[in-house]
Motif scaffolding. Structure first.
Motif, mmCIF file in Angstrom:
data_model
loop_
_atom_site.group_PDB
_atom_site.id
_atom_site.type_symbol
_atom_site.label_atom_id
_atom_site.label_comp_id
_atom_site.label_asym_id
_atom_site.label_seq_id
_atom_site.Cartn_x
_atom_site.Cartn_y
_atom_site.Cartn_z
ATOM 1 N N ARG B 80 0.827 -1.216 0.000
ATOM 2 C CA ARG B 80 0.000 0.000 0.000
ATOM 3 C C ARG B 80 0.855 1.257 0.000
ATOM 4 N NH1 ARG B 80 -5.367 -1.373 3.673
ATOM 5 N NH2 ARG B 80 -5.610 -3.499 2.943
ATOM 6 N N ALA B 81 2.112 1.128 0.484
ATOM 7 C CA ALA B 81 3.012 2.282 0.455
ATOM 8 C C ALA B 81 3.573 2.500 -0.946
ATOM 9 C CB ALA B 81 4.141 2.075 1.460
ATOM 10 N N GLY B 82 3.310 1.530 -1.850
ATOM 11 C CA GLY B 82 3.725 1.751 -3.231
ATOM 12 C C GLY B 82 4.885 0.901 -3.708
ATOM 13 N N VAL B 83 5.151 -0.214 -2.990
ATOM 14 C CA VAL B 83 6.218 -1.112 -3.428
ATOM 15 C C VAL B 83 5.568 -2.356 -4.044
ATOM 16 C CG1 VAL B 83 8.317 -2.318 -2.760
ATOM 17 C CG2 VAL B 83 7.586 -0.302 -1.478
ATOM 18 N N PHE B 84 6.100 -2.762 -5.176
ATOM 19 C CA PHE B 84 5.503 -3.889 -5.907
ATOM 20 C C PHE B 84 6.581 -4.885 -6.271
ATOM 21 C CE2 PHE B 84 4.327 -6.034 -9.850
ATOM 22 C CZ PHE B 84 3.017 -6.425 -9.601
ATOM 23 N N LEU B 85 6.246 -6.159 -6.124
ATOM 24 C CA LEU B 85 7.156 -7.215 -6.575
ATOM 25 C C LEU B 85 6.437 -8.065 -7.615
ATOM 26 C CD1 LEU B 85 9.757 -9.014 -6.330
ATOM 27 C CD2 LEU B 85 8.557 -10.270 -4.521
ATOM 28 N N ALA B 86 7.014 -8.112 -8.827
ATOM 29 C CA ALA B 86 6.514 -9.073 -9.820
ATOM 30 C C ALA B 86 7.262 -10.369 -9.568
ATOM 31 C CB ALA B 86 6.763 -8.569 -11.228
ATOM 32 N N PHE B 87 6.503 -11.428 -9.199
ATOM 33 C CA PHE B 87 7.129 -12.683 -8.781
ATOM 34 C C PHE B 87 7.764 -13.415 -9.956
ATOM 35 C CE2 PHE B 87 5.460 -13.937 -4.420
ATOM 36 C CZ PHE B 87 5.065 -12.654 -4.084
ATOM 37 N N GLN B 88 8.902 -14.025 -9.666
ATOM 38 C CA GLN B 88 9.499 -14.908 -10.664
ATOM 39 C C GLN B 88 8.587 -16.123 -10.877
ATOM 40 O OE1 GLN B 88 13.464 -16.166 -9.655
ATOM 41 N NE2 GLN B 88 13.560 -17.586 -11.377
ATOM 42 N N ARG B 89 8.056 -16.637 -9.774
ATOM 43 C CA ARG B 89 7.106 -17.745 -9.874
ATOM 44 C C ARG B 89 5.804 -17.339 -9.188
ATOM 45 N NH1 ARG B 89 11.711 -19.928 -8.191
ATOM 46 N NH2 ARG B 89 12.950 -21.020 -9.764
ATOM 47 N N PRO B 90 4.911 -16.736 -9.952
ATOM 48 C CA PRO B 90 3.651 -16.284 -9.345
ATOM 49 C C PRO B 90 2.870 -17.463 -8.755
ATOM 50 C CG PRO B 90 3.974 -15.322 -11.518
ATOM 51 C CD PRO B 90 5.020 -16.377 -11.368
ATOM 52 N N VAL B 91 2.110 -17.172 -7.708
ATOM 53 C CA VAL B 91 1.400 -18.216 -6.963
ATOM 54 C C VAL B 91 -0.038 -18.292 -7.473
ATOM 55 C CG1 VAL B 91 0.705 -18.947 -4.654
ATOM 56 C CG2 VAL B 91 2.837 -17.681 -4.960
ATOM 57 N N SER B 92 -0.537 -19.491 -7.670
ATOM 58 C CA SER B 92 -1.925 -19.599 -8.117
ATOM 59 C C SER B 92 -2.862 -19.643 -6.908
ATOM 60 C CB SER B 92 -2.113 -20.849 -8.981
ATOM 61 O OG SER B 92 -1.974 -21.999 -8.195
ATOM 62 N N ILE B 93 -4.029 -19.030 -7.072
ATOM 63 C CA ILE B 93 -5.052 -19.063 -6.018
ATOM 64 C C ILE B 93 -6.334 -19.606 -6.644
ATOM 65 C CG2 ILE B 93 -6.239 -17.770 -4.218
ATOM 66 C CD1 ILE B 93 -4.070 -15.669 -4.347
ATOM 67 N N PRO B 94 -6.547 -20.897 -6.541
ATOM 68 C CA PRO B 94 -7.702 -21.521 -7.194
ATOM 69 C C PRO B 94 -9.017 -20.941 -6.679
ATOM 70 C CG PRO B 94 -6.184 -23.193 -6.346
ATOM 71 C CD PRO B 94 -5.719 -21.874 -5.814
ATOM 72 N N GLY B 151 -3.465 -22.595 -13.834
ATOM 73 C CA GLY B 151 -3.370 -23.182 -15.171
ATOM 74 C C GLY B 151 -2.825 -22.207 -16.214
ATOM 75 N N PHE B 152 -2.197 -21.111 -15.767
ATOM 76 C CA PHE B 152 -1.620 -20.157 -16.711
ATOM 77 C C PHE B 152 -0.342 -20.751 -17.295
ATOM 78 C CE2 PHE B 152 -3.216 -15.722 -15.178
ATOM 79 C CZ PHE B 152 -4.495 -16.226 -15.089
ATOM 80 N N SER B 153 -0.058 -20.442 -18.554
ATOM 81 C CA SER B 153 1.247 -20.778 -19.115
ATOM 82 C C SER B 153 2.271 -19.817 -18.512
ATOM 83 C CB SER B 153 1.215 -20.618 -20.635
ATOM 84 O OG SER B 153 1.130 -19.248 -20.953
ATOM 85 N N GLY B 154 3.552 -20.142 -18.688
ATOM 86 C CA GLY B 154 4.612 -19.282 -18.166
ATOM 87 C C GLY B 154 4.459 -17.853 -18.662
ATOM 88 N N GLY B 155 4.172 -17.718 -19.944
ATOM 89 C CA GLY B 155 4.030 -16.390 -20.540
ATOM 90 C C GLY B 155 2.825 -15.656 -19.972
ATOM 91 N N GLU B 156 1.711 -16.382 -19.791
ATOM 92 C CA GLU B 156 0.495 -15.745 -19.252
ATOM 93 C C GLU B 156 0.735 -15.238 -17.838
ATOM 94 O OE1 GLU B 156 -3.108 -18.090 -21.554
ATOM 95 O OE2 GLU B 156 -2.199 -19.019 -19.801
ATOM 96 N N MET B 157 1.453 -16.048 -17.062
ATOM 97 C CA MET B 157 1.714 -15.627 -15.679
ATOM 98 C C MET B 157 2.496 -14.326 -15.639
ATOM 99 S SD MET B 157 2.790 -18.706 -13.251
ATOM 100 C CE MET B 157 1.908 -20.248 -13.240
#
Lengths: 438, 273
Positions: B80-94, B151-157
């Protein structure tokens, strides 16, 4: 004898007084006497029995409860709000308190089409011959002590009878309420004639959230050939209530049943939910959504009994548990010798939100036919910390993330429930309960 | 005061194992920094430590955002303070739809004081914005209805991560190997997208092995990490050199860090076996 003079507990004397009050066909009274002697001869189940080994009812004292009385002042007290009726247009609705009927509403068009709805007590007195083939034809009144008690002493209860070919447009709502220390021995009898269609939303509640109470009930669903029934049980008794129930559906040829159980309430529940596929091509979908907390113990024993060929049954239960609560699911798919080309599936997934909660899933298959497709699955797991961290990195608090992950967990079963108001009510009720864990 | 994310002498351990050993870096808003280094040098650890992953323990040093102590904040407060991390391996939340997830996320980040249960961004406004961003990033609108990374492909993630960055509009973004697992065209698209979204509005730290991602995001600074510390800092030409010639020169120039690096790597390999 007035009700106040009745002895506490379920005694021979109080049973006789109860019978003397009944106005119903002789055959029904005879059945009650038979069930009563079975009740007297049968001990309370204990943990030496396979079915009860995970469910301890030593804290349950039957003598603290008493037979219901038809003189009750019932239904005059203020009942708690309904979760399912909000913003839903209904064709008929009824409320019982301690299984005695209060308000009753029915669309006159339905009555004109021959639909019977309301107090089973009253309708059995008026339509005994019509109902005789159905009452206790699906559930076994001898199954155990609670089944026998119910068969002997059921009272109030609700009947829905939809004649052949009649389609009930809007849902029918049935609310059963328990007063503090109240007893509900209600019997739900749903009969759909050939090709009839209906949606029933049955829900339970307590006037006081944690007061003691006893529900010893039964549900019978008769779905004749080509009929379609959607039946929802939202069990939301208060957390002091002992909930014992035998529930069974008979699904006829090419008929469809969608049966959804939402289990949120009660101190201890022991429910047998059985579906018998008795006609060729019958289809049953069973959905379960359970959320337990505190010291709740909910035990569900399901049976998908394939008695005819080419039937489909698909059961999906999902439970989330917090605090020290416990969920037990024991599922069985039974396929008779002649039930060829059966397609049966059962699955139970549990999400454990605290260290002290525990879920037991015991699937089972018993197959006597040789051309069948049957399988089962069960999972139990904790909320994934990686999921929580990921969501927190997107600005969600830990609690908000947990809530969202729990909602996501139930989504698969919500996707199957075709009634919007039920999805919303269950989703919101669960969302409110999820607490924060570290 | 100019807007800065400053990392001062940061030491981070995972379990008992020290990974980062005194990292210093200052990223100003509007700047692009590239962080390069061999596998296992600690690049991802820096990203997780800045976001407050519970498995990454800061044993020494500071992280400040415009003078505020980031390490004192919970992960959601950092976001919320404005810091963002784009994950190398994003986590799925079914079971959680991308659109619902993003609506909660965007509301929280834009209204940092929001309490749970308080109103979300108006649906219509949110939908419109999401659709525009998806169009800009050439993402199928169907995406919004899919479950988060499920179920995202690597590129979609990776595109989903960029989409989230676009919706959250952070002041500082750490992109952890947003190019890994993507083909050349996908990397180019990602590179363009980051440039379009970032611009002068953001300070960006790009963790990468390759210079393609930097094609449209020419770094003002290139840092090389080895053995848990930054051993060299230069301009865009350094990134180019590492891409062409690898890390041999760096290793030779920093034997102590290289030795640490080897030790870490063998430990990592040992723990995998």
């Amino acid at each position: 004898m007035t009700p106040t003079e009745l002895a506490r507990g379920f005694t021979q004397e109080s049973f006789e007084a109860f019978l003397a009050d009944r106005q119903e066909p002789d055959w029904s009274i005879a059945r009650r006497r038979e069930a009563w002697s079975r009740f007297c001869d049968t001990p309370l189940p204990d943990r030496s029995l396979e079915e009860w080994m995970r469910t301890d009812i030593r804290g349950f004292k039957l003598e603290q409860y008493t037979l219901p009385s038809s003189h009750g002042e019932a239904a005059s007290c203020r009942s708690p709000g309904s979760l399912l009726r909000e913003a839903v247009e209904v064709s008929a609705a009824t409320t019982t308190i301690d299984s005695q009927h209060g308000e009753l509403l029915i669309d006159p068009k339905l009555a004109a089409q021959g639909v019977l709805f309301g107090s089973l007590d009253r309708l059995l007195a008026e339509h005994g011959d019509l109902l005789r083939p159905y009452l206790f034809a699906a559930v076994d009144g001898q199954a155990d002590k609670f089944a026998a008690l119910h068969a002997a002493c059921w009272s109030g209860g609700t009947l829905l009878y939809v004649p052949r070919g009649v389609v009930v447009e809007h849902p029918i709502h049935m609310l059963s309420v328990l007063s503090p220390r109240g007893v509900d021995l209600g019997h739900a009898l749903i009969v759909l004639g050939e090709g009839a269609e209906a949606t029933v939303l049955a829900e339970t509640a307590s006037i006081e959230a944690s007061a003691a109470g006893l529900h010893c009930g039964a549900v019978e669903l008769h779905v004749a050939s080509r009929a379609r029934l959607r039946y929802v049980n939202l069990q939301n008794w208060g957390t002091g209530v002992w909930h014992f129930a035998h529930q069974r559906a008979l699904v006829g040829q090419d008929a469809t049943l969608q049966w959804t159980i939402g289990a949120l309430g009660s101190r201890l529940a022991k429910v047998n939910q059985h579906v018998a596929l008795v006609g060729r091509g019958a289809d049953a979908q069973v959905n379960g959504v359970m959320f337990t907390e505190g010291k709740q113990h909910l035990s569900y024993h399901t049976l998908q009994h394939h008695q005819a060929s080419q039937c489909t049954s698909d059961l999906l239960y999902k439970g989330a548990l917090q605090d020290q609560s416990r969920l037990v699911w024991r599922g069985m798919i039974k396929v008779d010798h002649d039930a060829q080309q059966t397609d049966g599936y059962q699955r139970d997934d549990n999400l454990i939100l605290s260290d002290k909660a525990r879920a037991d899933s015991i699937p089972g298959l018993e197959i006597e036919a040789d051309d069948v497709k049957c399988s089962h699955g069960a999972t139990a797991g904790r909320v994934d910390e990686d999921q929580i961290f990921y969501a927190c990195c997107r600005g969600l608090t830990r609690k908000e993330a947990t809530r969202m992950i729990v909602a996501g967990f139930f989504q698969q079963v919500f996707d199957r429930i075709t009634i919007e108001s039920v999805r919303v009510a269950l989703g919101e009720a669960i969302g409110r309960r999820v607490r924060e864990y570290h | 005061m100019s807007e800065t994310l400053s990392i001062v002498d940061l030491h981070v351990s995972v379990g008992e194992k020290p990974i980062l050993k005194g990292v210093c870096m200052t990223v100003r808003r509007g700047e692009i920094h590239a962080l390069m280094g061999p596998n296992g040098s600690g690049k991802s650890t820096l990203g997780f430590a800045i976001m407050g992953h519970p498995g990454y323990r800061v044993t020494q040093g500071r992280v400040d955002l415009d003078g505020h102590d980031v390490l004192a904040m919970a992960p959601h407060e950092r976001a919320r303070a404005g810091v963002f991390l784009a994950f190398q391996r994003p986590v799925s939340i079914p079971g959680v739809k991308m659109a619902d997830f993003l609506r909660h996320a965007a509301t929280n980040v834009r209204r940092p004081e929001r309490k749970e249960g308080e109103e979300l961004l108006p649906m219509r406004q949110f939908r419109k914005e999401l659709n525009e961003k998806m169009q800009q990033l050439k993402i199928d609108p169907e995406f919004a209805r899919r479950y988060v990374n499920e179920g995202f492909s690597g590129g979609e993630m990776k595109r989903a991560e960029i989409l989230q960055m676009a919706m959250l509009r952070p002041r500082f973004a750490i992109l952890d190997e947003t190019d890994s697992g993507l083909d050349v065209d996908a990397v180019r698209l990602a590179s363009q997208s980051i440039a379009e979204i970032g611009g002068e509005e953001m300070g960006i730290l790009i963790i990468t092995h390759h210079e393609q991602l930097l094609e449209h995001n020419k770094p003002h600074f290139t840092h090389v990490m080895l053995g848990g510390r930054i051993v060299e800092t230069g301009g865009p030409e350094l990134a180019m050199e590492l891409h062409k010639r690898g890390y041999d020169r760096i290793r030779a120039a920093h034997p102590e860090a290289a030795a640490d690096e080897d030790a870490l790597e063998s430990m990592a390999a040992g723990s995998k076996n």
